[in-house]
Design an enzyme around this catalytic site. Structure first.
Site, PDB file in Angstrom:
ATOM      1  CG  ASP A 125      -1.927   1.406   1.300  1.00  0.00           C
ATOM      2  OD1 ASP A 125      -1.904   1.894   0.341  1.00  0.00           O
ATOM      3  OD2 ASP A 125      -2.187   1.523   2.609  1.00  0.00           O
ATOM      4  CG  ASP A 170      -6.218   2.507   0.063  1.00  0.00           C
ATOM      5  OD1 ASP A 170      -5.328   1.863   0.496  1.00  0.00           O
ATOM      6  OD2 ASP A 170      -6.798   2.766  -1.217  1.00  0.00           O
ATOM      7  CG  ASP A 219      -1.130   1.743  -3.638  1.00  0.00           C
ATOM      8  OD1 ASP A 219       0.260   0.841  -4.141  1.00  0.00           O
ATOM      9  OD2 ASP A 219      -1.623   2.106  -2.945  1.00  0.00           O
ATOM     10  CG  ASP A 238      -6.129 -12.645 -13.433  1.00  0.00           C
ATOM     11  OD1 ASP A 238      -7.122 -13.457 -14.448  1.00  0.00           O
ATOM     12  OD2 ASP A 238      -6.085 -13.055 -12.070  1.00  0.00           O
ATOM     13  CG  ASP A 266     -11.222 -15.940 -13.594  1.00  0.00           C
ATOM     14  OD1 ASP A 266     -10.817 -15.978 -12.395  1.00  0.00           O
ATOM     15  OD2 ASP A 266     -12.324 -15.493 -13.460  1.00  0.00           O
ATOM     16  CD  GLU A 288      -9.490 -19.808 -11.951  1.00  0.00           C
ATOM     17  OE1 GLU A 288      -8.970 -20.296 -10.643  1.00  0.00           O
ATOM     18  OE2 GLU A 288      -9.456 -19.362 -12.741  1.00  0.00           O
ATOM     19  CG  HIS A 323      -6.327 -15.105  -6.585  1.00  0.00           C
ATOM     20  ND1 HIS A 323      -6.296 -16.325  -7.291  1.00  0.00           N
ATOM     21  CD2 HIS A 323      -7.885 -15.400  -6.428  1.00  0.00           C
ATOM     22  CE1 HIS A 323      -6.854 -16.364  -8.102  1.00  0.00           C
ATOM     23  NE2 HIS A 323      -7.683 -15.645  -7.473  1.00  0.00           N
ATOM     24  CG  ASP A 324      -8.669 -19.068  -6.137  1.00  0.00           C
ATOM     25  OD1 ASP A 324      -9.300 -17.796  -5.651  1.00  0.00           O
ATOM     26  OD2 ASP A 324      -9.180 -19.148  -7.271  1.00  0.00           O
TER      27      ASP A 324
HETATM   28  C1  GLC Z   1     -11.309 -17.737 -10.719  1.00  0.00           C
HETATM   29  C2  GLC Z   1     -10.584 -16.852  -9.762  1.00  0.00           C
HETATM   30  C3  GLC Z   1     -11.542 -16.655  -8.237  1.00  0.00           C
HETATM   31  C4  GLC Z   1     -12.774 -15.820  -8.615  1.00  0.00           C
HETATM   32  C5  GLC Z   1     -13.438 -16.497  -9.714  1.00  0.00           C
HETATM   33  C6  GLC Z   1     -15.034 -15.860 -10.476  1.00  0.00           C
HETATM   34  O1  GLC Z   1     -11.373 -19.026  -9.696  1.00  0.00           O
HETATM   35  O2  GLC Z   1      -9.733 -16.957  -9.244  1.00  0.00           O
HETATM   36  O3  GLC Z   1     -10.639 -15.659  -7.467  1.00  0.00           O
HETATM   37  O4  GLC Z   1     -13.351 -15.857  -7.059  1.00  0.00           O
HETATM   38  O5  GLC Z   1     -13.243 -16.984 -10.729  1.00  0.00           O
HETATM   39  O6  GLC Z   1     -14.515 -15.159 -10.866  1.00  0.00           O
END
Ligand code: GLC
Length: 533
Positions: free
Chosen positions: A24, A28, A32, A101, A203, A266, A327-328
């Site tokens: 950051d 905030d 960023d 992304d 995605d 993905e 991140h999932d």
């Molecule tokens: C993908 C992303 C995830 C998101 C989902 C819906 O799996 O990696 O973070 O919530 O798509 O867009």
């Protein structure tokens, strides 16, 4: 890595940044673009080659940027287009690539396309999204479920129809059977490609096309109680339809019109389905993400099997890739424990195929426990209490031991664990045996030894907790010996015919050691050995 090399993504190492949590700079509590710029030297110092940024586009942030309301605008939370341009330029100047992304499956419900689409049944954009009449009983058109809980259909009072959303009802799915939608998204891609971005991570690419007849999905006979409710039905008709490969080939033509760009998909699918995403004659994604290591049981034999199956299933000419975190999914250090996290790093960086690292894994960041009142993730909010929350792997990068870990001047959007006081970049850089230095050494080793990048993968028979393989390019070879268990083990070197010298141990204390007959591995130790010619 040669500049402008078309195949840079094969040789390269990718590093995923979740922008909300990297740095950051405007006070905030949310990361960023200027923050990423500020930390670019750090990323460069790791030795990686490409950065993939999770979404930074305009978004109401219902799913933290995966709900986009303007595909060609930067969200003010992350900065401005000038900030983006500055980052792109600096990234390129430091010899790194930048991957964005692309979220083509769904928009935000605040996207002007959807606002128009829902405004009336005869709006020209109506068919840009997926609208259906209700079932005869007035309920949803079919039994498809949202990944984030409940029916995947939301009723729109004003126009009396349902729209489809594979994720949140604030993320309506686009209708990819409509050529106008395709063209609009390809224009988005061109906008960023023209700016010079080096490719996209697409995605949920396997979701793009749905069954033309919207047939009910079959129940999942293997559903396990306690798992997320959407797993109760299979996704036979709602995802992974044959026609998706035509769309991906089109996307690929868009990126191929520019030099040296990469398309990453993905895809969470079983192996044989995943392989289809390389496309006919490799006209699909260059890197359909291989997530096998994210969910495997962490044992030598299961990992050996995963590698073998994956290597065997690869279409001719297809380039492999491996992912250890994102991140999932829960952080690798928490999935396998801190000792094995080092072995996992050695595995990732010595396997055949492009490795993707997730920010923070290189400093051993753990899955952070999130108190119920701190939960941000809509998945956890919709389906609470069964451990689906993704906040724990999205916490701020731990830069130093100061109050907010050097991430921010104020309390960050997700809590920091107390351990950040010890486990942070400053401390780990100073500790020559740290996991951070292990990552750097592994990356440097991969760069220094071509077999680790281009060499074939040859498994070497081993038992118990040992995982052993050779990476060979011509006469040049290295052997990797990983101890996936906590107990020491002695390996007879003749049995695996490897060479004489330890190039690297995960403990970072055996470099240059000559081997004579027996290799004594400590518990949780991995080594790379320079093989005999
Ligand atoms: C993908 C992303 C995830 C998101 C989902 C819906 O799996 O990696 O973070 O919530 O798509 O867009």
């Amino acid at each position: 890595m040669a500049e402008n090399d078309e195949n840079w993504w094969r040789d390269g190492i990718f590093y995923q940044i979740y922008p909300r949590s990297f740095q950051d700079t405007d006070g905030d509590g949310v990361g960023d673009l200027a923050g990423i710029l500020k930390r670019l030297a750090y990323v460069k110092s790791l030795g990686v080659d490409a950065i993939w940024l999770s979404p930074v586009f305009r978004s109401p942030m219902a799913d933290f940027g995966y709900d986009i309301s303007d595909y060609t605008g930067i969200d003010p939370l992350f900065g401005t287009m000038e900030d983006f341009d500055a980052l792109l330029q600096a990234t390129h100047e430091s010899g790194l690539k930048l991957i964005l992304d692309l979220v083509p499956n769904h928009t935000s419900d605040q996207h002007p396309w959807f606002i128009a689409s829902r405004s009336s049944r005869d709006n020209p954009k109506r068919d840009w999204f997926i609208w259906r009449d209700g079932a005869p009983d007035g309920g949803p058109p079919n039994n498809w479920l949202s990944e984030f809980g409940g029916s995947a259909w939301a009723y729109d009072e004003a126009t009396g129809q349902y729209f489809y959303h594979a994720f949140l009802d604030r993320q309506p799915d686009l209708n990819w059977r409509n050529p106008e939608v395709r063209e609009a998204m390809y224009d988005v891609m061109r906008f960023w490609l023209e700016k010079g971005v080096d490719g996209f991570r697409v995605d949920v690419i396997w979701h793009l096309i749905k069954d033309a007849d919207f047939r009910d999905n079959p129940p999942n006979p293997h559903y396990v109680e306690g798992r997320p409710p959407h797993e109760k039905i299979l996704t036979q008709y709602s995802t992974d339809q044959a026609e998706v490969h035509d769309v991906i080939a089109e996307m690929r033509r868009v990126t191929d019109a520019y030099r040296a760009r990469v398309l990453i998909g993905e895809i969470y699918l079983p192996l044989h389905r995943l392989m289809a995403y390389y496309g006919n004659d490799l006209t699909g994604a260059q890197m359909p993400f291989n997530f096998a290591l994210l969910s495997t049981f962490w044992s030598a034999r299961s990992i050996e099997k995963i590698i073998e199956d994956y290597e065997k299933a690869l279409p001719r000419g297809a380039w492999p890739n491996w992912v250890l975190g994102n991140h999932d999914r829960p952080r690798v250090a928490s999935r396998v424990g801190p000792e094995q996290a080092r072995v996992a790093a050695m595995l990732l960086l010595t396997l055949r195929g492009t490795p993707t690292l997730y920010y923070g894994d290189e400093i051993g960041m753990n899955q952070v426990l999130i108190a119920p009142e701190d939960v941000q993730d809509p998945f956890e909010k919709n389906v609470p209490g069964i451990g689906v929350g993704r906040d724990g792997c999205r916490t701020p990068m731990q830069w130093d031991s100061s109050n907010f870990a050097g991430f921010s001047e104020v309390a960050p959007w997700l809590p920091l664990p107390e351990i950040h006081v010890h486990e942070n970049v400053v401390n780990l850089e100073a500790d020559k045996f740290s996991i951070l230095n292990l990552y750097k050494r592994l990356i440097a080793l991969r760069k220094a030894h071509r077999p680790l990048v281009v060499g074939d993968y040859h498994p070497i028979a081993a038992q118990g907790d040992l995982l052993v393989y050779r990476r060979q390019a011509g006469d040049d070879a290295l052997v990797v010996v990983l101890n996936l268990g906590p107990d020491p083990v002695a390996v007879t070197t003749s049995a695996i015919r490897f060479g004489s010298e330890i190039l690297l141990s995960t403990f970072l204390d055996r470099e240059g050691e000559e081997l004579e007959g027996v290799l004594d591995l400590r518990g949780n130790e991995g080594v790379v050995i320079g093989a005999a010619r």
